[in-house]
Design an enzyme around this catalytic site. Structure first.
Site, short mmCIF file in Angstrom:
data_model
loop_
_atom_site.label_atom_id
_atom_site.label_comp_id
_atom_site.label_asym_id
_atom_site.label_seq_id
_atom_site.Cartn_x
_atom_site.Cartn_y
_atom_site.Cartn_z
N GLU A 295 -9.47 5.92 3.34
CA GLU A 295 -10.29 4.86 3.92
C GLU A 295 -9.40 3.64 4.07
O GLU A 295 -8.42 3.50 3.32
CB GLU A 295 -11.48 4.54 3.02
CG GLU A 295 -11.20 3.56 1.87
CD GLU A 295 -10.15 4.03 0.88
OE1 GLU A 295 -10.04 5.25 0.66
OE2 GLU A 295 -9.42 3.18 0.32
N LYS B 143 0.82 -1.22 0.00
CA LYS B 143 0.00 0.00 0.00
C LYS B 143 0.86 1.27 0.00
O LYS B 143 0.44 2.30 -0.52
CB LYS B 143 -0.91 0.01 1.23
CG LYS B 143 -1.93 -1.13 1.27
CD LYS B 143 -3.08 -0.89 0.32
CE LYS B 143 -4.06 -2.05 0.34
NZ LYS B 143 -5.15 -1.92 -0.63
N SER C 66 1.89 -9.59 -0.61
CA SER C 66 1.51 -8.17 -0.54
C SER C 66 1.77 -7.52 0.81
O SER C 66 1.90 -6.30 0.89
CB SER C 66 0.04 -8.03 -0.91
OG SER C 66 -0.77 -8.86 -0.09
C1 LIG Z 1 -1.46 -6.87 2.86
C2 LIG Z 1 -2.62 -6.59 1.97
N1 LIG Z 1 -2.74 -7.29 0.83
C3 LIG Z 1 -3.78 -7.09 -0.02
C4 LIG Z 1 -4.77 -6.17 0.28
C5 LIG Z 1 -5.91 -6.03 -0.67
O1 LIG Z 1 -5.88 -4.84 -1.39
P1 LIG Z 1 -5.56 -4.82 -2.93
O2 LIG Z 1 -6.44 -5.84 -3.56
O3 LIG Z 1 -5.89 -3.43 -3.33
O4 LIG Z 1 -4.13 -5.15 -3.13
C6 LIG Z 1 -4.69 -5.40 1.46
C7 LIG Z 1 -5.70 -4.41 1.78
O5 LIG Z 1 -5.76 -3.84 2.82
C8 LIG Z 1 -3.58 -5.63 2.32
O6 LIG Z 1 -3.43 -4.95 3.46
#
Ligand SMILES: Cc1ncc(COP(=O)(O)O)c(C=O)c1O
Length: 406
Positions: free
Chosen positions: A121, A99, A388
């Site tokens: 948000e 993020k 992620s």
């Molecule tokens: C660690 C992590 N991975 C994935 C996501 C999902 O978001 P996005 O689909 O936008 O990557 C989030 C959302 O808060 C997150 O904190």
């Protein structure tokens, strides 16, 4: 009044910009058109300006810690006895998730536009923490909206945001999750348009957000593509990423889109199973409609009401999805699959034990699917998974599953 009502397509202004096939666009009330056009123009100008790119790159390398490594998960690979599994370590970026890439870029844009107040948000809290972090770094005021349920299940991240000087506003309405936080943030933006920049945390929302956030998250895929080619001397067989709104997935997919031999897999939250109705998988079990200012797949009832979603991971617990994913699904360029809560928790434990890496529950969905996929491929092939974020924020949730109170 919910923002869904305010952006009801019947009563809305409709722009042709920001289309991905029949998805995307700008379905918003008159009051939001001005600010969205101001943002579109500012971004178009910044994109042409080498100084903007230089500043974002400087922040990414010196503050965020990019490039993040591509890690060969040797023991996890041995465990699934198939293709080699590589992890793109976004968990090692500052604040612990992808993020921050987007947040840094949008904050640099906000500062260029002379905005002094940032709103955001957040679901899992990672985007909120990232926003509070960059706001502190740039000396900007920061307000973060968060569903009241998410405030509870992500208590550590709420405290982190407050330590960083942000005000966290719990949202009690609706399902008390990300969807409701988004509504409140949009309402704040409309009211405080002059000095406020709204940093959206994923590739959803009205144009230009899906494109803006995608462009800022492409760094994940650009690095990963170079790194896997250096490690393996060829492209991977597949790229796998979890999909909430879809920002980490589109970020890693995008630089591979023209590589037709590379299969792309987005993993949605299967929750308690698609059949249970308690999930957050609009691409697998939803239908096209309008939510939060753009057209995409979403979860709604036959009467057109948004359905309450469920996922063990707050960051995937959203009834919509970025419009570019809807398009990639329809044209068959990316595949969208699901992993349920139990499978994600099991993958969380396996990665902890096999590799000494504690993944976010969101990322655990991608890990679980990558293991299944690897087992169907040959040991000569490789898979790149977007890890992620890190799982520190989720340990209370995992412990609670096992009846342990921390
Ligand atoms: C660690 C992590 N991975 C994935 C996501 C999902 O978001 P996005 O689909 O936008 O990557 C989030 C959302 O808060 C997150 O904190």
């Amino acid at each position: 009044m919910a923002i869904e009502t305010e952006i009801n397509p019947e009563a809305s202004v409709h722009s042709d910009e920001g289309r991905f096939g029949r998805y995307g666009g700008r379905f918003v009330s008159e009051t939001l058109i001005g600010p969205l056009e101001e943002l579109t123009a500012a971004y178009a100008q910044a994109k042409q300006d080498p100084q903007f790119h230089a500043e974002v790159e400087r922040e990414l390398s010196s503050f965020v810690g990019r490039p993040t490594p591509l890690y060969f998960a040797q023991r996890l690979t041995a465990n699934s006895a198939g293709a080699k599994i590589y992890l793109k370590r976004e968990d090692l970026a500052h604040t612990g998730a992808h993020k921050i890439n987007n947040t840094v870029g949008q904050a640099v844009l906000a500062a260029r536009m002379g905005k002094r107040r940032i709103i955001a948000e957040t679901g899992a809290g990672q985007h909120g923490v990232a926003t509070a972090t960059v706001a502190a770094r740039l000396g900007l005021e920061c307000v973060v909206y968060m569903g009241a349920d998410d405030v509870q299940r992500q208590a550590a991240n709420v405290y982190r945001m407050r330590l960083l000087g942000a005000e966290v506003r719990p949202v009690e309405g609706g399902t008390r999750t990300l969807k409701d936080a988004l509504n409140e943030a949009m309402r704040d933006w409309v009211t405080n348009i002059d000095d406020t920049f709204y940093i959206i945390g994923t590739v959803a929302g009205p144009h230009p957000y899906p494109t803006l956030v995608r462009d800022l998250q492409r760094v994940i895929g650009i690095e990963a593509r170079e790194q896997i080619c250096a490690a393996e001397g060829e492209l991977p067989a597949a790229v796998v990423a979890c999909v909430g709104g879809g920002s980490n997935a589109i970020g890693i997919f995008h630089p591979f889109l023209d590589d037709r031999g590379v299969e792309l897999y987005g993993v949605e939250a299967g929750g308690e199973g698609l059949g249970s109705g308690r999930h957050a998988a609009p691409l697998n079990a939803g239908r096209p409609g309008v939510l939060h200012g753009s057209r995409s797949y979403l979860m709604e009832s036959a009467e057109g009401q948004i359905i309450g979603t469920h996922s063990i991971s707050a960051g995937l617990d959203y009834p919509g999805v970025g419009p570019e994913h809807a398009y990639l699904k329809d044209i068959g360029r990316a595949n969208y699959v699901t992993i349920d809560d139990d499978e994600a928790i099991a993958a969380f434990h396996r990665l902890c034990r096999c590799e000494g890496i504690m993944p976010a529950l969101e990322s655990s969905h991608a890990i679980a699917y990558a293991e299944q996929l690897a087992a169907r491929l040959s040991p000569q092939q490789s898979i790149v998974v977007s890890l992620s974020g890190r799982g520190d924020k989720d340990i209370a949730t995992v412990a609670a599953q096992e009846g342990i109170e921390l």
